[in-house]
Scaffold this motif. Sequence first.
Motif, PDB file in Angstrom:
ATOM      1  N   MET A   1       0.756  -1.110   0.153  1.00 19.71           N
ATOM      2  CA  MET A   1      -0.083   0.065  -0.057  1.00 19.71           C
ATOM      3  C   MET A   1       0.873   1.141   0.212  1.00 19.71           C
ATOM      4  O   MET A   1       1.809   1.281   0.843  1.00 19.71           O
ATOM      5  CB  MET A   1      -1.108   0.077   1.228  1.00 19.71           C
ATOM      6  N   LYS A   2       0.650   2.149  -0.731  1.00 20.73           N
ATOM      7  CA  LYS A   2       1.312   3.563  -1.031  1.00 20.73           C
ATOM      8  C   LYS A   2       0.403   4.737  -0.375  1.00 20.73           C
ATOM      9  O   LYS A   2      -0.651   4.836  -1.042  1.00 20.73           O
ATOM     10  CB  LYS A   2       1.828   3.598  -2.406  1.00 20.73           C
ATOM     11  N   ILE A   3       0.978   5.143   0.683  1.00 21.87           N
ATOM     12  CA  ILE A   3      -0.084   6.505   1.275  1.00 21.87           C
ATOM     13  C   ILE A   3       0.799   7.638   1.077  1.00 21.87           C
ATOM     14  O   ILE A   3       2.242   7.878   1.433  1.00 21.87           O
ATOM     15  CB  ILE A   3       0.150   5.859   2.656  1.00 21.87           C
ATOM     16  N   LEU A  72       0.567  20.253  -9.516  1.00 22.09           N
ATOM     17  CA  LEU A  72       1.363  19.256  -8.581  1.00 22.09           C
ATOM     18  C   LEU A  72       0.552  17.865  -8.303  1.00 22.09           C
ATOM     19  O   LEU A  72       0.872  16.859  -8.277  1.00 22.09           O
ATOM     20  CB  LEU A  72       1.546  19.759  -7.022  1.00 22.09           C
ATOM     21  N   GLY A  73      -0.830  18.145  -8.160  1.00 17.40           N
ATOM     22  CA  GLY A  73      -1.703  17.207  -8.075  1.00 17.40           C
ATOM     23  C   GLY A  73      -1.800  16.222  -9.329  1.00 17.40           C
ATOM     24  O   GLY A  73      -1.797  14.913  -9.511  1.00 17.40           O
ATOM     25  N   SER A  79       1.904   8.360  -9.518  1.00 19.34           N
ATOM     26  CA  SER A  79       2.919   8.074  -8.592  1.00 19.34           C
ATOM     27  C   SER A  79       2.274   6.874  -7.809  1.00 19.34           C
ATOM     28  O   SER A  79       2.747   6.029  -7.063  1.00 19.34           O
ATOM     29  CB  SER A  79       2.958   9.129  -7.351  1.00 19.34           C
ATOM     30  N   GLY A  80       0.791   6.479  -8.268  1.00 21.20           N
ATOM     31  CA  GLY A  80       0.206   5.315  -7.764  1.00 21.20           C
ATOM     32  C   GLY A  80      -0.061   5.103  -6.222  1.00 21.20           C
ATOM     33  O   GLY A  80      -0.071   4.222  -5.596  1.00 21.20           O
ATOM     34  N   ASP A 101      -6.383  12.733  -7.638  1.00 19.70           N
ATOM     35  CA  ASP A 101      -7.369  11.737  -7.948  1.00 19.70           C
ATOM     36  C   ASP A 101      -7.047  10.237  -7.348  1.00 19.70           C
ATOM     37  O   ASP A 101      -7.024   9.268  -7.586  1.00 19.70           O
ATOM     38  CB  ASP A 101      -7.474  11.205  -9.564  1.00 19.70           C
ATOM     39  N   ILE A 102      -6.608  10.711  -6.060  1.00 18.32           N
ATOM     40  CA  ILE A 102      -6.203   9.467  -5.154  1.00 18.32           C
ATOM     41  C   ILE A 102      -7.493   8.883  -4.758  1.00 18.32           C
ATOM     42  O   ILE A 102      -8.344   9.788  -4.177  1.00 18.32           O
ATOM     43  CB  ILE A 102      -5.315   9.825  -4.034  1.00 18.32           C
TER      44      ILE A 102
END
Length: 350
Positions: A1-3, A72-73, A79-80, A101-102
């Motif tokens: 998981m990437k946070i 930036l977004g 970046s996943g 859009d996370i």
Amino acid sequence: MKILIIGPSWVGDMVMSQSLYRTLKANNPDATIDVMAPDWCRPILSRMPEVNNVVAMPVGHGSLQLSVRRQLGKTLKQSGYDQAIVLPGSLKSALVPWFADIAKRSGWLGEMRYGLLNDYRKLDKVAFPLMVERYIALAFDKAEMTSAKALPQPLLYPALQVDNESTIAACQALGLNQDRPTLAICPGAEFGPAKRWPHYHYAQAVAQLIDTGWQVWIFGSGKDHPVGEEILAHLSDTQRTHCINLAGQTKLEQAVDLMASCKAAITNDSGLMHVAAAVGLPLVALYGPSSPDFTPPLTHQAKVIRLIDGYLKVRKGDGEQGYHQSLIDITPQMTLDALDELLAGQSCAS
């Protein structure tokens, strides 16, 4: 998981945020944690082993710059990230994860952030009285976190990682030695003199400690340097040889590394108080109008001295030189007694 964590902008808050990162890693050791923060935060974050990468926030605190946040977004879309956790309570702090859009965007509701956050929590200040509890709660599903009582105990307090080589390098760069036990003092504080213990009280406590074999390092930013000079001015020539004003003379990473080598600290309610706690120093924390009921030093080695109740939002006290009377009333002997008690307890534990 990437946070992706949208980090706070103040030293103390950034230090306290490590409790969230430690909890996330405890829950999921394979999680990758990146923190978006101003560049000045990098020295603090670099001493948090849980943090994989620091994403630079090019927008200053309090500035909207919508187009910069949008760009930036869009950049971060690639970046996943599986989740974003937004720690500040402002609307603008939630914009970048939304533009990126996370999929899961978590945080306390704050300034009308419906839509920007899709995993929002409505804050009950009574149920979550401490800032660190509010941070840690975001590591869990909101259905589990009805109050701080549901948090796993003990809480994982901040623990900055400092290696001995960095401390030696900082000492060499600044011409410091530790031929005596070293006390850190942090006499500055944001938002005016009302949160500061009077410099003349610091000077009296420092003088007594130096006379019993200590040396003292004064920590702070450049604007705290004059306070350090006022403390020095109250010392004798001999005492001044064992008291060094480092305020404004160190980089933030050097201050962290040097503080880690000290034996104890006496400090106002400030960002550096949280640094001292996070590097494991026994510390005496002196509070006036601000309250330890929200952001206490996160350590089991602290003595908090406060003579009033409640929270008062003042920047300049009614006492002499803008000090608050409740801090003037904390005598040097009270502070020295608390320090002695701390160190005696540490000796017994060892």
